[in-house]
Design an enzyme around this catalytic site. Structure first.
Site, PDB file in Angstrom:
ATOM      1  N   GLN A 107       0.812  -1.217   0.000  1.00  0.00           N
ATOM      2  CA  GLN A 107       0.000   0.000   0.000  1.00  0.00           C
ATOM      3  C   GLN A 107       0.844   1.265   0.000  1.00  0.00           C
ATOM      4  OE1 GLN A 107      -2.350  -0.544   3.524  1.00  0.00           O
ATOM      5  NE2 GLN A 107      -3.483  -2.294   2.703  1.00  0.00           N
ATOM      6  N   HIS A 171      -0.723  -0.274   5.790  1.00  0.00           N
ATOM      7  CA  HIS A 171      -1.087   0.700   6.828  1.00  0.00           C
ATOM      8  C   HIS A 171      -0.034   1.793   7.028  1.00  0.00           C
ATOM      9  CE1 HIS A 171      -3.942  -2.533   8.754  1.00  0.00           C
ATOM     10  NE2 HIS A 171      -4.147  -2.348   7.457  1.00  0.00           N
ATOM     11  N   GLU A 264     -13.992   3.889  10.904  1.00  0.00           N
ATOM     12  CA  GLU A 264     -14.385   4.897  11.890  1.00  0.00           C
ATOM     13  C   GLU A 264     -14.143   6.321  11.413  1.00  0.00           C
ATOM     14  OE1 GLU A 264     -13.224   2.358  15.939  1.00  0.00           O
ATOM     15  OE2 GLU A 264     -12.243   4.278  15.525  1.00  0.00           O
ATOM     16  N   TYR A 274      -7.967   6.142  20.841  1.00  0.00           N
ATOM     17  CA  TYR A 274      -9.168   5.744  20.112  1.00  0.00           C
ATOM     18  C   TYR A 274      -9.328   4.231  19.992  1.00  0.00           C
ATOM     19  CZ  TYR A 274      -9.881  10.585  19.872  1.00  0.00           C
ATOM     20  OH  TYR A 274     -10.105  11.874  20.286  1.00  0.00           O
ATOM     21  N   TYR A 285     -10.212 -10.641   9.876  1.00  0.00           N
ATOM     22  CA  TYR A 285     -10.626 -11.145   8.569  1.00  0.00           C
ATOM     23  C   TYR A 285     -10.987 -12.622   8.618  1.00  0.00           C
ATOM     24  CZ  TYR A 285      -8.927  -6.672   6.893  1.00  0.00           C
ATOM     25  OH  TYR A 285      -8.743  -5.330   6.700  1.00  0.00           O
TER      26      TYR A 285
END
Length: 396
Positions: A107, A171, A264, A274, A285
Site C-alpha cells: 500500500q 497501513h 471509523e 481511540y 478477517y
C-alpha cells in the site's frame, strides 16, 4: 450497516484545515497527454438533491492517490509509484523532476499532497510517502517547492520519518491537514502490527502534529517527551487515510480503516486514545473477535462507524456555493464499494443520515476534495486511474 453517533464534535486545540485551494478552478473537459487517454463524455447520476454531473478530466494515471487545486486553474496529482503530474489547460504533464524516491511496496508509495497556505507566493507543498530505511519501510513527510515553470520540485527536505520501520507493506496512512499557523497534522497506520497503536513511544497507529520546519508545536500533549513521543497528538488508530478540518469551527476529523467492519470517523483530541486494537466494532478477517469488545473506560468512541466496511480513502468537509444543501456535510471516498459517501450533520455536528453516490461506477475512489468553485474533485485508485469532477446536473 451499523453506525453510531457519540454527540457533538469537540473543537481541537490547534485549528487546522486541509491545505486550501488557492484560486478559482478552471473547468477542464479533456485530458490529452503522453500517458493519458482522452477524457470521456460527462455522465449524470441521481442524488437526493437532484442530478449530479461527473466529468472525467484525465485518464491513464497509475494508482493516483491525491489531487489538489493550483493557482490559475491547474491540478497537481500524485501517483503511488512515485510521480507527480500537473493537469492544466486540458493537458496532463510529464512526471515532475526532483520528486523524492519512494518505496512502492504494498500500500506504500507516494501518497498525499498538501499546499502551504502561502503557496501562491512561496510555492511550498508537502508530501507524505513510504520510505525505505533500517528495518524496512515507514511513512515520511517531505517539504518542497514547485518550480515556477511547473517542471519539477526544488528545495526538497524531509521533515519527519517514523521511528520504527518494518518489512510489512500495509497501513502507511497518510494524509495531511494544515493548521492556520502552518503546522501539519497527519496520520500513520499501525503498519500491520496492531499493538503498536497502543505504544506512546511508537509513531505507528497515531495522528501526529509537527510545525512546518519539523519542530514540535507547543500544543502537543507529550511535548518534552513526558508520557510519549513529542510528535504524537493521539493514539489507537488502525489506519487513518483521511484527515480534514471544518474551516467553520476548526474541528479536526479523521477517517480510518477498520478490519472486517469498524471503519471509523473520529475527532482526535490531544492525548486521547481511540482504542485500536483493544476495542473495535470490527472483527478479524478470519471472523475471530478482536480485543476486549466495543468499549472500555479511558478509550474514546468513534463519532460514526461502518459495518460492513466501505474501506474509506479520504475525507472532506463540504462548504461551497455549488451544493448549498450539503453545507457542513462530510464526504468520504470509498475503495471497497467504489462510492462516495455523503454524511449529513446537524447543527451540533452530530452525524446523521448517509447517502451513497456513484456506487461501482468509477472504481476505487481514493481522494475527494472541494474545489474553489464548490465542485468536487476525485481520483480513482486503479492501474488506469482517472481524475473526476462532480458538479450540478441538469435541472430536473
Amino acid at each position: 450497516m451499523r453506525r453510531t453517533n457519540t454527540g457533538a464534535l469537540e473543537r481541537v486545540r490547534a485549528r487546522s484545515r486541509r491545505a486550501p485551494a488557492l484560486a478559482m478552478f478552471l473547468t477542464l473537459t479533456t485530458a490529452l497527454a503522453p500517458c493519458a487517454a482522452s477524457a470521456q463524455e460527462a455522465r449524470e447520476f441521481p442524488s437526493q438533491h437532484g442530478p449530479l454531473r461527473v466529468e472525467t478530466l484525465a485518464t491513464g494515471l497509475e494508482h493516483p492517490w491525491s489531487v489538489e487545486a493550483l493557482p490559475g486553474g491547474g491540478l497537481i496529482i500524485s501517483e503511488r509509484p512515485g510521480r507527480l503530474r500537473i493537469l492544466r489547460d486540458g493537458k496532463l504533464s510529464n512526471p515532475l523532476k526532483g520528486v523524492p524516491k519512494v518505496a512502492e511496496r504494498g500500500q506504500g508509495g507516494l501518497l498525499d499532497i498538501a499546499l502551504d497556505p502561502g503557496f501562491a507566493e512561496n510555492r511550498t507543498l508537502y508530501l507524505t510517502l513510504a520510505a525505505s530505511g533500517k528495518g524496512g519501510y515507514g511513512t515520511a513527510v517531505v517539504r518542497a517547492k514547485l518550480a515556477k515553470d511547473e517542471s519539477g520540485l526544488t528545495d526538497v527536505r524531509e521533515l519527519f520519518r517514523m521511528n520504527k520501520f518494518t518489512g510489512k507493506g500495509q497501513h502507511f496512512g497518510s494524509r495531511i491537514a494544515i493548521a492556520p499557523d502552518g503546522s501539519l497534522f497527519f496520520g500513520i497506520g499501525d503498519r500491520g502490527e496492531g499493538d503498536r497503536a497502543q505504544d506512546p513511544r511508537d509513531h505507528a497507529g497515531a495522528i501526529l502534529h509537527i510545525n512546518a520546519d519539523g519542530s514540535i508545536p507547543g500544543s502537543n500533549p507529550y511535548r518534552g517527551g513526558t508520557g510519549g513521543l513529542a510528535e504524537i497528538w493521539s493514539k489507537g488508530h488502525r489506519n487513518p487515510q483521511g484527515i480534514a478540518v471544518d474551516p467553520r469551527d476548526g474541528t479536526l476529523l479523521t477517517v480510518e480503516h477498520g478490519a472486517r467492519g469498524g471503519d471509523e470517523i473520529n475527532n482526535p483530541q490531544p492525548g486521547h486514545n481511540y482504542g485500536w486494537p483493544v476495542i473495535t466494532y470490527g472483527k478479524d478477517y478470519s471472523g475471530a473477535e478482536i480485543g476486549e469488545g466495543t468499549a472500555k473506560d479511558g478509550l474514546d468512541q468513534p463519532l460514526f462507524y461502518w459495518d460492513p466496511s466501505i474501506a474509506p480513502g479520504a475525507l472532506a468537509v463540504y462548504h461551497g456555493k455549488m451544493f448549498p444543501e450539503w453545507d457542513g456535510d462530510l464526504l468520504v471516498a470509498a475503495l471497497k464499494y467504489q462510492l462516495l459517501a455523503r454524511l449529513e450533520r446537524d447543527d451540533s455536528g452530530a452525524i446523521g443520515n448517509e447517502e451513497r453516490l456513484f456506487d461501482g461506477e468509477f472504481g476505487r475512489i481514493r481522494d475527494v476534495v472541494v474545489a474553489p468553485d464548490g465542485a468536487l474533485l476525485m481520483v480513482t485508485d486503479e492501474e488506469d486511474g482517472a481524475v473526476l469532477r462532480v458538479s450540478k446536473g441538469a435541472t430536473q
